[in-house]
Design a protein around this motif. Structure first.
Motif, PDB file in Angstrom:
ATOM      1  N   TYR A   1     -24.569  10.076  12.191  1.00  0.00           N
ATOM      2  CA  TYR A   1     -23.826  10.469  13.616  1.00  0.00           C
ATOM      3  C   TYR A   1     -24.541  11.879  13.902  1.00  0.00           C
ATOM      4  O   TYR A   1     -24.203  12.080  15.096  1.00  0.00           O
ATOM      5  CB  TYR A   1     -22.508  10.752  13.108  1.00  0.00           C
ATOM      6  CG  TYR A   1     -21.857   9.300  12.435  1.00  0.00           C
ATOM      7  CD1 TYR A   1     -22.522   8.127  13.091  1.00  0.00           C
ATOM      8  CD2 TYR A   1     -21.052   9.538  11.300  1.00  0.00           C
ATOM      9  CE1 TYR A   1     -21.851   6.719  12.432  1.00  0.00           C
ATOM     10  CE2 TYR A   1     -20.779   8.406  10.790  1.00  0.00           C
ATOM     11  CZ  TYR A   1     -21.151   6.913  11.346  1.00  0.00           C
ATOM     12  OH  TYR A   1     -20.570   5.685  10.815  1.00  0.00           O
ATOM     13  N   TYR A   2     -25.180  12.646  13.270  1.00  0.00           N
ATOM     14  CA  TYR A   2     -25.898  13.910  13.598  1.00  0.00           C
ATOM     15  C   TYR A   2     -27.379  13.952  13.580  1.00  0.00           C
ATOM     16  O   TYR A   2     -28.023  15.029  12.704  1.00  0.00           O
ATOM     17  CB  TYR A   2     -25.131  14.994  13.156  1.00  0.00           C
ATOM     18  CG  TYR A   2     -23.803  15.273  13.239  1.00  0.00           C
ATOM     19  CD1 TYR A   2     -23.242  16.176  14.279  1.00  0.00           C
ATOM     20  CD2 TYR A   2     -22.758  14.477  12.653  1.00  0.00           C
ATOM     21  CE1 TYR A   2     -21.787  16.285  14.672  1.00  0.00           C
ATOM     22  CE2 TYR A   2     -21.272  14.710  13.066  1.00  0.00           C
ATOM     23  CZ  TYR A   2     -21.161  15.594  14.000  1.00  0.00           C
ATOM     24  OH  TYR A   2     -19.577  15.908  14.269  1.00  0.00           O
TER      25      TYR A   2
ATOM     26  N   ASP B   1     -18.659  10.332  26.599  1.00  0.00           N
ATOM     27  CA  ASP B   1     -19.566   9.298  25.348  1.00  0.00           C
ATOM     28  C   ASP B   1     -20.753  10.381  25.176  1.00  0.00           C
ATOM     29  O   ASP B   1     -21.591  10.003  24.313  1.00  0.00           O
ATOM     30  CB  ASP B   1     -19.859   8.145  25.727  1.00  0.00           C
ATOM     31  CG  ASP B   1     -18.729   7.084  25.573  1.00  0.00           C
ATOM     32  OD1 ASP B   1     -17.887   7.476  24.687  1.00  0.00           O
ATOM     33  OD2 ASP B   1     -18.498   6.194  26.128  1.00  0.00           O
ATOM     34  N   ASN B   2     -21.126  11.033  26.211  1.00  0.00           N
ATOM     35  CA  ASN B   2     -22.454  12.095  26.156  1.00  0.00           C
ATOM     36  C   ASN B   2     -23.440  11.272  25.957  1.00  0.00           C
ATOM     37  O   ASN B   2     -24.172  11.197  24.586  1.00  0.00           O
ATOM     38  CB  ASN B   2     -21.961  13.218  25.052  1.00  0.00           C
ATOM     39  CG  ASN B   2     -23.222  14.159  25.100  1.00  0.00           C
ATOM     40  OD1 ASN B   2     -23.703  14.438  26.080  1.00  0.00           O
ATOM     41  ND2 ASN B   2     -23.391  14.997  23.879  1.00  0.00           N
ATOM     42  N   ILE B   3     -24.091  10.632  26.781  1.00  0.00           N
ATOM     43  CA  ILE B   3     -25.187   9.762  26.542  1.00  0.00           C
ATOM     44  C   ILE B   3     -26.343  10.347  27.516  1.00  0.00           C
ATOM     45  O   ILE B   3     -27.300   9.705  28.113  1.00  0.00           O
ATOM     46  CB  ILE B   3     -25.338   8.180  26.752  1.00  0.00           C
ATOM     47  CG1 ILE B   3     -24.561   7.775  28.099  1.00  0.00           C
ATOM     48  CG2 ILE B   3     -24.140   7.449  25.717  1.00  0.00           C
ATOM     49  CD1 ILE B   3     -24.714   6.332  28.355  1.00  0.00           C
TER      50      ILE B   3
ATOM     51  N   THR C   1     -29.544  13.803  23.839  1.00  0.00           N
ATOM     52  CA  THR C   1     -28.499  13.164  22.663  1.00  0.00           C
ATOM     53  C   THR C   1     -29.376  11.953  22.545  1.00  0.00           C
ATOM     54  O   THR C   1     -29.729  11.512  21.336  1.00  0.00           O
ATOM     55  CB  THR C   1     -27.511  12.859  23.023  1.00  0.00           C
ATOM     56  OG1 THR C   1     -26.697  14.040  23.485  1.00  0.00           O
ATOM     57  CG2 THR C   1     -26.551  12.222  21.927  1.00  0.00           C
ATOM     58  N   LEU C   2     -29.771  11.154  23.343  1.00  0.00           N
ATOM     59  CA  LEU C   2     -30.526   9.718  23.009  1.00  0.00           C
ATOM     60  C   LEU C   2     -31.938  10.197  22.471  1.00  0.00           C
ATOM     61  O   LEU C   2     -32.401   9.222  21.579  1.00  0.00           O
ATOM     62  CB  LEU C   2     -30.644   9.072  24.658  1.00  0.00           C
ATOM     63  CG  LEU C   2     -29.496   8.595  25.033  1.00  0.00           C
ATOM     64  CD1 LEU C   2     -29.962   7.839  26.476  1.00  0.00           C
ATOM     65  CD2 LEU C   2     -28.773   7.470  24.010  1.00  0.00           C
TER      66      LEU C   2
ATOM     67  N   LEU D   1     -33.447   8.428  19.042  1.00  0.00           N
ATOM     68  CA  LEU D   1     -34.840   7.705  19.122  1.00  0.00           C
ATOM     69  C   LEU D   1     -35.899   8.311  18.128  1.00  0.00           C
ATOM     70  O   LEU D   1     -36.646   7.689  17.344  1.00  0.00           O
ATOM     71  CB  LEU D   1     -35.450   7.999  20.507  1.00  0.00           C
ATOM     72  CG  LEU D   1     -36.737   7.363  20.802  1.00  0.00           C
ATOM     73  CD1 LEU D   1     -36.488   5.545  20.596  1.00  0.00           C
ATOM     74  CD2 LEU D   1     -37.080   7.635  22.254  1.00  0.00           C
ATOM     75  N   ARG D   2     -35.702   9.642  18.019  1.00  0.00           N
ATOM     76  CA  ARG D   2     -36.720  10.388  16.994  1.00  0.00           C
ATOM     77  C   ARG D   2     -36.447  10.023  15.687  1.00  0.00           C
ATOM     78  O   ARG D   2     -37.163  10.051  14.683  1.00  0.00           O
ATOM     79  CB  ARG D   2     -36.784  12.042  17.233  1.00  0.00           C
ATOM     80  CG  ARG D   2     -37.609  12.129  18.667  1.00  0.00           C
ATOM     81  CD  ARG D   2     -37.445  13.493  19.015  1.00  0.00           C
ATOM     82  NE  ARG D   2     -38.216  14.145  20.219  1.00  0.00           N
ATOM     83  CZ  ARG D   2     -38.363  15.168  20.686  1.00  0.00           C
ATOM     84  NH1 ARG D   2     -37.522  16.134  20.339  1.00  0.00           N
ATOM     85  NH2 ARG D   2     -39.117  15.390  21.839  1.00  0.00           N
TER      86      ARG D   2
END
Length: 273
Positions: A200-201, A63-65, A69-70, A74-75
């Motif tokens: 999503y990106y 899941d790559n968290i 990535t987070l 957030l930004r």
């Protein structure tokens, strides 16, 4: 009317999480504030707590968290923890269902690849990889179905993201609309591209140069523009034809500029990049 309805639906998606998660936020915030830690670091910790509690099944290594990535999510929501957490959970749920194998294969997008419309080559002065998209080579799928185009977008964006070097998290796109006409106007496709890129990106687009834009494209632009968020709009640059090379050279060194724009590099099809 359609614009208003779709915007309202997007706003509904931004509904925040409520208790008991809200209680977690409150307690954790009080504790972290006492340590006088960095605001973004604190919020990343809060965000991770919410995501782990919300996801079902729980997150796995696929899941790559990670924090990088987070932080992008957030930004993208101006450091609003609840909105960013909601956005990230939706992203993971989408990724699990839309890309169950972890990646899109070329065999799933043969028609889109055959259009030969997206290329990669070089990096800008900030180290962001460059992609070139030719709008005149895009043709909507017969029947209005955009599923394969969506898969192509994910395939291409994943390829581009894999080229991002350590210490950088964005890419640059040159959207070349020379020869663009009615046959290339694809409202469904454009809206799909906007949604995928923004939802999503997030925070992946560094800059989008729109070049050789004909008058006919501006009709499409007026329709899709309201669906583009304010942060993304700031990254879009419409380049005057007479200042094309000059403008591109402000951000891209000649040695990294595609040869079709007076640079040194030949374009490489995205599937080979």
């Amino acid at each position: 009317m359609e614009c208003t309805v779709m915007q309202e639906e997007e706003e509904e998606k931004e509904e925040t999480f409520h208790s008991p998660l809200q209680e977690i936020i409150t307690k954790k915030t009080k504790k972290d504030e006492e340590t006088n830690g960095d605001e973004e670091t604190i919020k990343l910790s809060l965000m991770r707590t919410i995501v782990v509690n919300k996801l079902d099944p729980p997150p796995s290594s696929k899941d790559n968290i990670d924090d990088l990535t987070l932080r992008r999510f957030l930004r993208a929501r101006d450091l609003d923890v609840e909105k960013a957490s909601s956005m990230f959970v939706r992203y993971l749920e989408w990724r699990r269902s839309f890309v169950p194998k972890g990646s899109i294969s070329e065999s799933e997008i043969t028609n889109e690849i055959a259009q030969n419309k997206m290329f990669v080559q070089g990096s800008d002065k900030q180290g962001r990889p460059i992609a070139v998209v030719f709008g005149s080579r895009h043709f909507a799928c017969k029947g209005g179905c955009v599923d394969e185009f969506r898969r192509f977008l994910v395939f291409a964006l994943d390829k581009l993201c894999h080229r991002i070097p350590e210490g950088q998290d964005k890419f640059t796109i040159i959207g070349d609309l020379k020869g663009y006409g009615y046959c290339n106007s694809d409202l469904r496709g454009n809206l799909a591209a906007i949604t995928i890129q923004q939802e999503y990106y997030p925070e992946r687009l560094g800059k989008l140069f729109v070049i050789n834009a004909p008058y006919i494209f501006m009709t499409m632009w007026k329709i899709v523009c309201p669906f583009i968020d304010k942060n993304t709009k700031k990254k879009i640059v419409f380049v005057e034809n007479k200042r094309l090379r000059e403008t591109l050279l402000e951000d891209i060194d000649e040695s990294q500029l595609p040869d079709i724009y007076g640079g040194k590099l030949q374009l490489v099809p995205v599937q080979n990049g």
